[in-house]
Design a protein around this motif. Structure first.
Motif, mmCIF file in Angstrom:
data_model
loop_
_atom_site.group_PDB
_atom_site.id
_atom_site.type_symbol
_atom_site.label_atom_id
_atom_site.label_comp_id
_atom_site.label_asym_id
_atom_site.label_seq_id
_atom_site.Cartn_x
_atom_site.Cartn_y
_atom_site.Cartn_z
ATOM 1 N N SER A 1 47.413 24.399 64.637
ATOM 2 C CA SER A 1 46.277 24.791 63.799
ATOM 3 C C SER A 1 46.157 26.297 63.606
ATOM 4 O O SER A 1 45.668 26.755 62.574
ATOM 5 N N VAL A 2 46.578 27.084 64.597
ATOM 6 C CA VAL A 2 46.455 28.541 64.482
ATOM 7 C C VAL A 2 47.742 29.165 63.964
ATOM 8 O O VAL A 2 47.731 29.980 63.041
ATOM 9 N N LEU A 3 48.878 28.792 64.555
ATOM 10 C CA LEU A 3 50.159 29.367 64.133
ATOM 11 C C LEU A 3 50.842 28.564 63.035
ATOM 12 O O LEU A 3 51.810 29.028 62.441
ATOM 13 N N GLY A 4 50.364 27.358 62.784
ATOM 14 C CA GLY A 4 50.914 26.562 61.693
ATOM 15 C C GLY A 4 52.347 26.136 61.884
ATOM 16 O O GLY A 4 53.111 26.016 60.931
ATOM 17 N N SER A 5 52.757 25.888 63.146
ATOM 18 C CA SER A 5 54.148 25.523 63.420
ATOM 19 C C SER A 5 54.208 24.298 64.326
ATOM 20 O O SER A 5 53.786 24.354 65.486
ATOM 21 N N VAL A 6 54.727 23.210 63.798
ATOM 22 C CA VAL A 6 54.921 22.009 64.613
ATOM 23 C C VAL A 6 56.004 22.264 65.658
ATOM 24 O O VAL A 6 55.940 21.765 66.781
ATOM 25 N N GLY A 7 57.009 23.063 65.304
ATOM 26 C CA GLY A 7 58.096 23.357 66.242
ATOM 27 C C GLY A 7 57.612 24.008 67.512
ATOM 28 O O GLY A 7 58.100 23.715 68.605
ATOM 29 N N LEU A 8 56.632 24.910 67.393
ATOM 30 C CA LEU A 8 56.086 25.561 68.580
ATOM 31 C C LEU A 8 55.375 24.572 69.503
ATOM 32 O O LEU A 8 55.215 24.836 70.695
ATOM 33 N N ALA A 9 54.939 23.446 68.946
ATOM 34 C CA ALA A 9 54.203 22.460 69.738
ATOM 35 C C ALA A 9 55.120 21.506 70.489
ATOM 36 O O ALA A 9 54.654 20.760 71.360
ATOM 37 N N VAL A 10 56.434 21.522 70.180
ATOM 38 C CA VAL A 10 57.365 20.572 70.789
ATOM 39 C C VAL A 10 57.411 20.686 72.320
ATOM 40 O O VAL A 10 57.304 19.678 73.023
ATOM 41 N N PRO A 11 57.560 21.904 72.916
ATOM 42 C CA PRO A 11 57.573 21.978 74.381
ATOM 43 C C PRO A 11 56.305 21.423 75.012
ATOM 44 O O PRO A 11 56.366 20.730 76.042
ATOM 45 N N ALA A 12 55.145 21.708 74.408
ATOM 46 C CA ALA A 12 53.891 21.194 74.959
ATOM 47 C C ALA A 12 53.823 19.679 74.845
ATOM 48 O O ALA A 12 53.321 19.000 75.749
ATOM 49 N N SER B 1 48.358 20.881 77.911
ATOM 50 C CA SER B 1 49.284 20.822 76.781
ATOM 51 C C SER B 1 48.551 20.617 75.457
ATOM 52 O O SER B 1 49.043 21.027 74.400
ATOM 53 N N ALA B 2 47.371 19.994 75.512
ATOM 54 C CA ALA B 2 46.606 19.781 74.272
ATOM 55 C C ALA B 2 46.180 21.112 73.656
ATOM 56 O O ALA B 2 46.199 21.280 72.428
ATOM 57 N N VAL B 3 45.790 22.067 74.502
ATOM 58 C CA VAL B 3 45.421 23.392 74.000
ATOM 59 C C VAL B 3 46.617 24.079 73.371
ATOM 60 O O VAL B 3 46.520 24.656 72.277
ATOM 61 N N ALA B 4 47.760 24.023 74.047
ATOM 62 C CA ALA B 4 48.972 24.658 73.513
ATOM 63 C C ALA B 4 49.368 24.035 72.183
ATOM 64 O O ALA B 4 49.733 24.743 71.232
ATOM 65 N N MET B 5 49.299 22.717 72.083
ATOM 66 C CA MET B 5 49.669 22.045 70.843
ATOM 67 C C MET B 5 48.694 22.379 69.721
ATOM 68 O O MET B 5 49.095 22.594 68.579
ATOM 69 N N THR B 6 47.401 22.427 70.045
ATOM 70 C CA THR B 6 46.393 22.736 69.029
ATOM 71 C C THR B 6 46.576 24.143 68.486
ATOM 72 O O THR B 6 46.504 24.375 67.270
ATOM 73 N N LEU B 7 46.821 25.094 69.372
ATOM 74 C CA LEU B 7 47.034 26.469 68.935
ATOM 75 C C LEU B 7 48.318 26.598 68.122
ATOM 76 O O LEU B 7 48.362 27.322 67.126
ATOM 77 N N ALA B 8 49.364 25.893 68.550
ATOM 78 C CA ALA B 8 50.639 25.968 67.827
ATOM 79 C C ALA B 8 50.501 25.446 66.406
ATOM 80 O O ALA B 8 51.010 26.046 65.451
#
Length: 234
Positions: free
Chosen positions: A193-204, A184-191
Motif C-alpha cells: 500500500s505504501v511502496l506499491g510493490s507486490v515483490g517487496l511483500a514476498v519475503p514477508a 509480517s502483516a505490517v511488512a506486507m501492508t507497507l510493501a
C-alpha cells in the motif's frame, strides 16, 4: 548476498526485519509459558520505535540495493506508517489495560484463552497456506531459505542471549518470541500500500507461512526441560 536474493527481495527482507513483533508473538509467548506481560510491553515499545526506525531502515535499503519498483522510498510517508501501526498498537494497549485493571479476570481467562489460542494458530496456519496456494512453491524457492534462516536465528538469539544474561526462562521465551516472530502483516501492508510493490511483500508472505511451525517447534524445545521438571516423580 549469501542467499542470492534479488534487490527487490533483499529490500523486502529488510522491511520484514525492521517490522516489530505483534499480537502473534504475544500469543506464542502465552502458549509456551513466556512472560506475557514482558512480551506485551516489548511489543508496545517496539511498535512505537518502529514508526521511526522502519522508514529509516527501509529508505537505507532502497538506496543501497536500488530495486526497480518505481518508488522514491518510505521516509516522508510517516502518516501512512502510523495508520498501519495503529493496527498493531490497539490490541496491545487493550491487553495491557485488561491485565492492569482486572488481573484476577486475566488469571481466570488464562486456560480458556490458551486453548482458544491453539485453535486460532491452527486456523491462521491453514489460512496462510490456502491464501498462498497458487504461488507458494515459487515464493518458497525464491525467499524461503533466507526467511527460514532469519526466523531460526532470530528465535535462537532471542532466547539464548537473555539466558546468558541470567534472565529466567519465561523472560527468555518472551524475548525470543518478540524478536523471532515479526509482524509480517505490517511488512506486507507497507510493501503493497505504501511502496506499491507486490515483490517487496514476498519475503514477508513466505515468512508469514514459515514462522508459525518454526516458532511452535522452538517453543516446544524451549519448554521441554521445564515440562519434564514439572512432571511428578513415580
Amino acid at each position: 548476498m549469501g542467499f542470492g536474493l534479488s534487490p527487490v527481495l533483499a529490500v523486502g527482507m529488510m522491511l520484514l526485519a525492521a517490522s516489530p513483533g505483534g499480537t502473534t508473538a504475544n500469543l506464542f509467548s502465552h502458549l509456551f509459558g513466556g512472560d506475557v506481560a514482558l512480551n506485551v510491553t516489548l511489543t508496545a515499545v517496539n511498535a512505537v520505535l518502529a514508526v521511526v526506525t522502519l522508514p529509516i531502515i527501509t529508505n537505507f535499503a532502497l538506496r543501497y540495493f536500488e530495486p526497480d519498483i518505481g518508488q522514491d522510498g518510505l521516509g516522508l510517508q510517516f502518516g501512512k506508517v502510523l495508520q498501519v501501526f495503529a493496527l498493531v498498537l490497539v490490541p496491545v494497549v487493550v491487553g495491557l489495560v485488561v491485565r492492569r485493571r482486572a488481573e484476577a479476570f486475566a488469571r481466570r481467562m488464562d486456560r480458556p484463552v490458551r486453548q482458544l489460542s491453539v485453535a486460532v494458530l491452527v486456523a491462521v496456519i491453514i489460512g496462510s497456506l490456502v491464501a498462498e496456494r497458487d504461488d507458494i512453491v515459487d515464493h518458497l524457492v525464491e525467499a524461503g531459505p533466507a526467511a527460514l534462516a532469519f526466523c531460526v536465528v532470530s528465535l535462537t538469539i532471542g532466547y539464548f542471549v537473555p539466558r546468558l544474561l541470567k534472565l529466567d526462562k519465561p523472560q527468555a521465551i518472551a524475548c525470543s518470541m518478540e524478536i523471532g516472530v515479526h509482524n509480517s502483516a505490517v511488512a506486507m501492508t507497507l510493501a503493497i500500500s505504501v511502496l506499491g510493490s507486490v515483490g517487496l511483500a514476498v519475503p514477508a508472505a513466505v515468512y508469514g507461512v514459515l514462522m508459525y511451525p518454526v516458532a511452535a517447534l522452538a517453543g516446544m524445545l524451549m519448554t521441554r526441560g521445564s515440562r519434564t521438571a514439572e512432571e511428578p516423580a513415580p
